[in-house]
Design an enzyme around this catalytic site. Structure first.
Site, mmCIF file in Angstrom:
data_model
loop_
_atom_site.group_PDB
_atom_site.id
_atom_site.type_symbol
_atom_site.label_atom_id
_atom_site.label_comp_id
_atom_site.label_asym_id
_atom_site.label_seq_id
_atom_site.Cartn_x
_atom_site.Cartn_y
_atom_site.Cartn_z
ATOM 1 N N ARG A 55 0.862 -1.201 0.000
ATOM 2 C CA ARG A 55 0.000 0.000 0.000
ATOM 3 C C ARG A 55 0.889 1.239 0.000
ATOM 4 O O ARG A 55 0.625 2.210 -0.685
ATOM 5 C CB ARG A 55 -0.959 0.017 1.200
ATOM 6 C CG ARG A 55 -1.685 1.355 1.314
ATOM 7 C CD ARG A 55 -2.887 1.407 2.257
ATOM 8 N NE ARG A 55 -2.854 0.477 3.351
ATOM 9 C CZ ARG A 55 -2.092 0.621 4.451
ATOM 10 N NH1 ARG A 55 -1.299 1.669 4.602
ATOM 11 N NH2 ARG A 55 -2.131 -0.294 5.401
ATOM 12 N N TYR A 111 -16.392 17.530 -15.404
ATOM 13 C CA TYR A 111 -16.686 16.096 -15.459
ATOM 14 C C TYR A 111 -17.702 15.776 -14.351
ATOM 15 O O TYR A 111 -17.530 16.192 -13.198
ATOM 16 C CB TYR A 111 -15.380 15.315 -15.256
ATOM 17 C CG TYR A 111 -15.595 13.834 -15.179
ATOM 18 C CD1 TYR A 111 -15.915 13.093 -16.314
ATOM 19 C CD2 TYR A 111 -15.507 13.157 -13.971
ATOM 20 C CE1 TYR A 111 -16.137 11.738 -16.246
ATOM 21 C CE2 TYR A 111 -15.730 11.793 -13.897
ATOM 22 C CZ TYR A 111 -16.047 11.091 -15.040
ATOM 23 O OH TYR A 111 -16.270 9.743 -14.970
ATOM 24 N N ASP A 184 -7.277 19.284 -14.349
ATOM 25 C CA ASP A 184 -7.568 17.927 -14.812
ATOM 26 C C ASP A 184 -7.107 17.862 -16.270
ATOM 27 O O ASP A 184 -7.735 18.456 -17.151
ATOM 28 C CB ASP A 184 -9.064 17.656 -14.672
ATOM 29 C CG ASP A 184 -9.454 16.243 -15.098
ATOM 30 O OD1 ASP A 184 -8.720 15.627 -15.900
ATOM 31 O OD2 ASP A 184 -10.509 15.752 -14.639
ATOM 32 N N LYS A 209 -8.228 6.888 -19.391
ATOM 33 C CA LYS A 209 -8.547 7.430 -20.708
ATOM 34 C C LYS A 209 -7.301 7.352 -21.611
ATOM 35 O O LYS A 209 -6.851 6.269 -21.911
ATOM 36 C CB LYS A 209 -9.100 8.842 -20.552
ATOM 37 C CG LYS A 209 -10.158 8.974 -19.419
ATOM 38 C CD LYS A 209 -11.443 8.222 -19.679
ATOM 39 C CE LYS A 209 -12.332 8.104 -18.449
ATOM 40 N NZ LYS A 209 -12.671 9.349 -17.762
HETATM 41 C C1 LIG Z 1 -13.129 9.795 -16.519
HETATM 42 C C2 LIG Z 1 -12.746 11.134 -15.999
HETATM 43 C C3 LIG Z 1 -12.511 11.344 -14.632
HETATM 44 C C4 LIG Z 1 -12.708 10.272 -13.582
HETATM 45 O O1 LIG Z 1 -11.794 9.233 -13.700
HETATM 46 P P1 LIG Z 1 -12.105 7.695 -13.338
HETATM 47 O O2 LIG Z 1 -10.852 7.008 -13.733
HETATM 48 O O3 LIG Z 1 -13.308 7.288 -14.122
HETATM 49 O O4 LIG Z 1 -12.367 7.656 -11.865
HETATM 50 C C5 LIG Z 1 -12.099 12.610 -14.236
HETATM 51 N N1 LIG Z 1 -11.945 13.608 -15.121
HETATM 52 C C6 LIG Z 1 -12.185 13.440 -16.438
HETATM 53 C C7 LIG Z 1 -12.011 14.597 -17.366
HETATM 54 C C8 LIG Z 1 -12.586 12.204 -16.926
HETATM 55 O O5 LIG Z 1 -12.826 12.047 -18.231
#
Ligand SMILES: *Cc1c(COP(=O)(O)O)cnc(C)c1O
Length: 407
Positions: A55, A111, A184, A209
């Site tokens: 962890r 998001y 982000d 992504k």
């Molecule tokens: C998918 C996404 C998230 C969240 O991420 P997860 O891996 O699904 O928890 C946050 N910000 C953006 C822009 C996203 O596309």
């Protein structure tokens, strides 16, 4: 983990080598998946390489954390942290820097999961928020509450409307108010945009992504600039006064870490990020130009089009326009018809994989924000343009946009 000695090299060299030296014992060129929960100690406290329990740290995760920090930060020191999901990364960061009574500014088309986390989870713990149009720097300056706003949360490009906001200008506004600027960077990726170099304090990723890139792993990451103080002169429960130290403490204390296999898959994806993004964006431009010429399409949102309001800013702030395209078709019925009739584009949520995806944000990814400030147009279609052949993608949209029944 701090970046290592690949800091003078270009993006792809860093993505392929930083944190990924051949294994010292065997020479394995690829960092192994260290499927171990614990580590033999050479006498009590005699840790080999600092590893004690997985962890706290695991060598496969360390490789990913080092590579991500190098990808985002280039030659400036930064600290990478890998998590079980993008939202786990966000949750850990917000717990590390916020206290009850604090205020967060976030985009009015954030998001949906980020909005839910800040508004509903952190809201229940006494954190306030305001959703603003972050493409309007003056509106952001008017909405900050100096000394109370502790985080300005930025997405650029936004999801699903692909709005572009000025990271350097927003960093100045946030810092004047004593807040952190968090970006982000999931849509742009560090290949196309490096927010830390523009003044951001922390970069967030859903590595699910583009970084992972193959729709086969869920993960998240934080990259924290070196030497950023926790807002308000606070310290973490372990006495750390800087954000990276606080995040390290919270990552281990809350434990939402990336597992070794997820870390390995994500690292494998990162190595090819640059070549994938090149194809994603050349295909996206071809798709966007085709859609712009189509009589049934009323509006195309892609920052690479001259018609996009954020085009000039994106051209300055990014080295490319990415692989996401949204478009409007005049009615919800038409939008639902189109997303139901593609063959190469798969009807699914998520984005950033090699395969093209199509979805209806109003009923799918953004259903949870219906009725809020974040509601999206009902005739909107979003595509994540994959790396298939551009001609096949255009032909697929062509047939899906052709009315199935004569009007
Ligand atoms: C998918 C996404 C998230 C969240 O991420 P997860 O891996 O699904 O928890 C946050 N910000 C953006 C822009 C996203 O596309």
């Amino acid at each position: 983990m701090t970046t290592d000695d690949w800091t003078d090299t270009g993006f792809s060299t860093r993505a392929i080598h930083a944190g990924q030296e051949p294994d010292p014992t065997t020479g394995a060129v690829v960092p192994p998946v260290y499927l171990t929960s614990t580590y033999k100690q050479d006498g009590v406290g005699g840790l080999r390489g600092g590893y004690e329990y997985s962890r706290s740290a695991n060598p496969t995760r360390t490789a990913l954390e080092t590579a991500l920090a190098a990808a985002e930060a280039g030659s400036s020191p930064a600290h990478g942290f890998a998590f079980a999901s993008g939202l786990a990364a966000e949750d850990t960061l917000l717990r590390a820097v916020l206290r009850p009574g604090d205020h967060v500014l976030l985009p009015d088309d954030a998001y949906g999961g980020t909005y839910r986390l800040i508004a509903r989870v952190f809201g229940a713990w006494g954190v306030e928020h305001t959703a603003v149009d972050l493409t309007d720097t003056a509106a952001v300056a008017a909405a900050v509450r100096p000394g109370t706003t502790r985080v300005v949360w930025v997405e650029t490009p936004t999801n699903p409307l692909l709005g572009i906001s000025d990271i350097a200008a927003l960093a100045a506004v946030a810092h004047d108010a004593g807040a952190l600027l968090v970006v982000d960077n999931t849509f742009a990726t560090p290949y196309l945009q490096t927010p830390l170099a523009l003044g951001a304090d922390v970069v967030v990723h859903s590595t699910t992504k583009y970084v992972g890139g193959h729709s086969d792993v869920v993960g998240g990451a934080l990259v924290v600039a070196d030497g950023v103080a926790i807002p308000g002169g606070r310290t973490a429960p372990n006495g750390e006064a800087d954000v990276a130290g606080a995040v390290r403490f919270h990552q281990n204390s809350s434990g939402a870490v990336a597992d070794p296999f997820a870390a390995w898959l994500t690292l494998r994806g990162l190595k090819t990020l640059a070549v994938r993004m090149d194809r994603h964006q050349s295909n996206a431009l071809a798709v966007a130009r085709y859609l712009e010429s189509h009589p049934r399409v009323t509006r195309v949102l892609y920052p690479g089009l001259e018609s996009h309001p954020g085009h000039a800013l994106a051209a300055r702030q990014m080295s490319g326009f990415g692989g996401m395209v949204s478009f409007q078709v005049g009615s919800e019925a038409t939008a639902l018809d189109v997303v139901g009739r593609t063959r190469v584009f798969t009807l699914a949520e998520s984005l950033g994989g090699v395969e093209s995806l199509i979805e209806h944000p109003g009923r799918m990814t953004h259903a949870s924000v219906a009725g809020s400030a974040l509601e999206v147009p009902s005739d909107l279609v979003r595509v994540s343009v994959g790396i298939e052949d551009a001609a096949d993608l255009v032909a697929d949209l062509e047939q899906a946009l052709t009315p199935s029944v004569a009007p």
